[in-house]
Scaffold this motif. Structure first.
Motif, PDB file in Angstrom:
ATOM      1  N   PRO A 101      25.051  21.683 -13.820  1.00  0.00           N
ATOM      2  CA  PRO A 101      24.973  23.110 -14.162  1.00  0.00           C
ATOM      3  C   PRO A 101      26.235  23.860 -13.757  1.00  0.00           C
ATOM      4  CG  PRO A 101      23.610  22.626 -12.263  1.00  0.00           C
ATOM      5  CD  PRO A 101      24.095  21.311 -12.769  1.00  0.00           C
ATOM      6  N   GLU A 159      23.159  28.669 -13.263  1.00  0.00           N
ATOM      7  CA  GLU A 159      22.532  27.415 -12.854  1.00  0.00           C
ATOM      8  C   GLU A 159      21.088  27.295 -13.319  1.00  0.00           C
ATOM      9  OE1 GLU A 159      22.201  24.512  -8.960  1.00  0.00           O
ATOM     10  OE2 GLU A 159      22.615  26.636  -8.667  1.00  0.00           O
ATOM     11  N   SER A 185      22.830  18.685  -8.622  1.00  0.00           N
ATOM     12  CA  SER A 185      22.600  20.057  -8.156  1.00  0.00           C
ATOM     13  C   SER A 185      21.844  20.023  -6.848  1.00  0.00           C
ATOM     14  CB  SER A 185      21.798  20.831  -9.217  1.00  0.00           C
ATOM     15  OG  SER A 185      21.356  22.073  -8.719  1.00  0.00           O
TER      16      SER A 185
END
Length: 547
Positions: free
Chosen positions: A437, A441, A469
């Protein structure tokens, strides 16, 4: 009609055949490996494992064992007789962008043993020695093989697929009617031997040559050195007393060592050949059966194993009903140009060290060309091999920064402790969807999750999704969620605030790259490999999520 065995017949139990077997077995494809040799080899021919092959071995769980039986080699030194030691050109592999910035020296017999042990430990499979293919006929939906067994009797069995990993004199290639076009470029002999009075740095590969003679030398694991020797007349290569011939050439080149009693000596013609095609119906060829070239640079065995690494997952997809036979067209389309690149690179080095009839100082200019060292080490290591020219990206997709589809997928450190890398995430037999991302996000994670779910519906079992992430609420479980603590992955894939969706192939090449908003193109890309489920129509991700 002969009885049908529902397995892939692999002809040849060397490194190429063993990797081919591994790539099929790890995808639950039954195989039979036959080898006409009397038993496992106790001598060594090929002796180098380059960085791209080590990345492959790390992927399949063998790198740690190879590290125990290999010696690191930082690169090659070219000993031009008119230059001082400080002036000698080098190809130094220690600058390569990989976990393996060097190449390994290994006895091929030890290497093959490691592969055999791994296959038997993981899949209870061993090559069948003293078992020779003597007949092969394509019957359309099967290939009928006549096989001579160790007791001298023969059997006729039909197989759905036959892969010829049976070397330069391939029986499968001849049976398939495939021309092997090329020429002889030199003669060479090699010896594994104890040496005394060694004064050069034998951690390196040392090339010595003059106008009419060539020799290179390095230390192998254990008590022996490997020496190659070539000259244009065959006077030394085919001399009756090979120990004395090698000593005479070493003395003429001023190397200074004393040759002991050789453990093993062989001589052969160096050929530069490539197969006209890599497949006829249900008969395929792989490795030396499809291309052979000068041993300069030590690329041969590596390129052969990478052929099998490319072919294995595609043939498995057909076997498991996930793909049509047309997927095999990509094998030749991708690997034949690599075979040509390997031949070109080998001949470039060949002209430097075995350009007989030309004074060494008149060959030096090859090493002075801009970028010569960087080009050489990236080509020989396999890191620059790519499928960019034949990779098909979906129409209308926005070009993004970073590696091009078809290039090697770079590794990157994600977590320092406990350590986790991108290549750890890729360590499985499927494609890998990497969701990275950007600034937005939450939305990018949702898009990535929707893309993953669509691929699961349309291509079940073919893609594993992973979110790079720190979010634990993104819909990816613990095994498919890794934080990016170092920023290396964003640097090496050039990911900015816009985020990225990456699809990595099973053979560690980048298949596709796009913005998260264009993730539907990943499904379109996969249609060139796999047959989508009929009842799973594609979803256009971004508008659905925005609703």
């Amino acid at each position: 009609m002969s009885k049908i065995h529902n397995e892939v017949l692999i002809v040849g139990g060397g490194p190429t055949g063993l990797i081919m077997a591994h790539e099929l077995l790890r995808r639950r494809v039954p195989v039979r490996v036959i080898e006409k040799r009397q038993g496992p080899s106790h001598t060594t021919r090929a002796m180098t494992i380059h960085a791209r092959s080590m990345e492959m071995f790390e992927h399949i769980g063998l790198a740690h064992r190879l590290e125990e039986v290999c010696l690191e080699c930082p690169g090659n030194i070219y000993h031009f007789p008119h230059l001082s030691e400080e002036e000698q050109p080098r190809t130094d592999y220690r600058v390569l962008p990989t976990r393996f910035p060097f190449y390994y020296k290994i006895n091929q017999n030890d290497f093959e043993q490691v592969l055999r042990e791994h296959l038997f430990a993981q899949y209870s499979l061993r090559p069948e020695y003293q078992t020779e293919l003597t007949g092969l006929v394509d019957r359309g939906d099967v290939v009928e093989a006549t096989i001579q067994l160790p007791n001298g009797s023969s059997e006729q069995i039909a197989y759905p697929w036959v892969v010829g990993c049976d070397g330069v004199r391939s029986f499968v290639r001849d049976a398939a009617g495939i021309a092997f076009v090329g020429e002889e470029v030199a003669v060479m002999s090699m010896m594994d031997v104890p040496l005394t009075n060694v004064t050069f740095d034998d951690t390196w590969m040392n090339y010595y040559f003059n106008k009419d003679l060539f020799m290179n030398c390095t230390k192998l694991p254990g008590k022996y050195w490997r020496i190659y020797m070539s000259e244009p007349t065959g006077e030394y290569v085919y001399a009756k007393n090979q120990r004395q011939a090698f000593q005479d050439v070493a003395d003429k080149l001023g190397i200074g060592f004393t040759v002991g009693e050789p453990e093993w000596v062989t001589a052969w013609q160096i050929r530069n050949n490539i197969a006209e095609r890599y497949r006829t119906g249900r008969m395929l060829i792989c490795g030396d059966a499809s291309h052979v070239h000068s041993p300069s640079g030590g690329q041969g065995m590596n390129g052969c194993m990478q052929d099998a690494f490319n072919l294995g997952w595609k043939l498995a997809a057909i076997w498991n009903g996930a793909a049509e036979e047309s997927i095999l067209d990509s094998y030749e389309r991708e690997r034949k140009p690599i075979g040509e690149q390997i031949s070109e690179g080998a001949m470039a080095t060949h002209e430097i060290v075995m350009g007989f009839g030309i004074e060494p100082q008149d060959r030096l200019h090859y090493t002075r060309e801009p970028g010569w060292e960087a080009k050489t080490i990236n080509l020989v290591s396999g890191l620059s091999h790519n499928y960019v020219a034949v990779t098909q990206s979906p129409d209308g997709i926005t070009a993004v920064a970073g590696p091009n589809p078809g290039e090697r997928a770079p590794d990157a450190l994600l977590v320092r402790e406990p350590q986790k890398r991108v290549y750890d995430v890729l360590r499985h037999p499927q494609f890998t969807l990497l969701v990275i991302p950007g600034k937005d996000e939450e939305r990018h994670v949702a898009l990535g999750r929707a893309i993953r779910d669509e691929l699961d519906r349309r291509f079940p079992g073919q893609v594993a999704g992973c979110l790079i992430s720190g979010r634990s609420d993104g819909g990816f479980d613990f095994d498919h969620l890794v934080p990016d603590e170092t920023g290396e992955v964003r640097e090496r894939y050039q990911v900015g605030d816009e985020g990225r969706i990456l699809l990595i192939r099973p053979d560690l090449y980048l298949g596709a790259a796009c913005l998260p908003e264009e993730g539907a193109s990943i499904s379109e890309y996969l249609e060139q490999w796999f047959t989508p489920r009929v009842d799973a129509a594609p979803i256009v991700c971004a508008p659905v999520l925005a609703a």
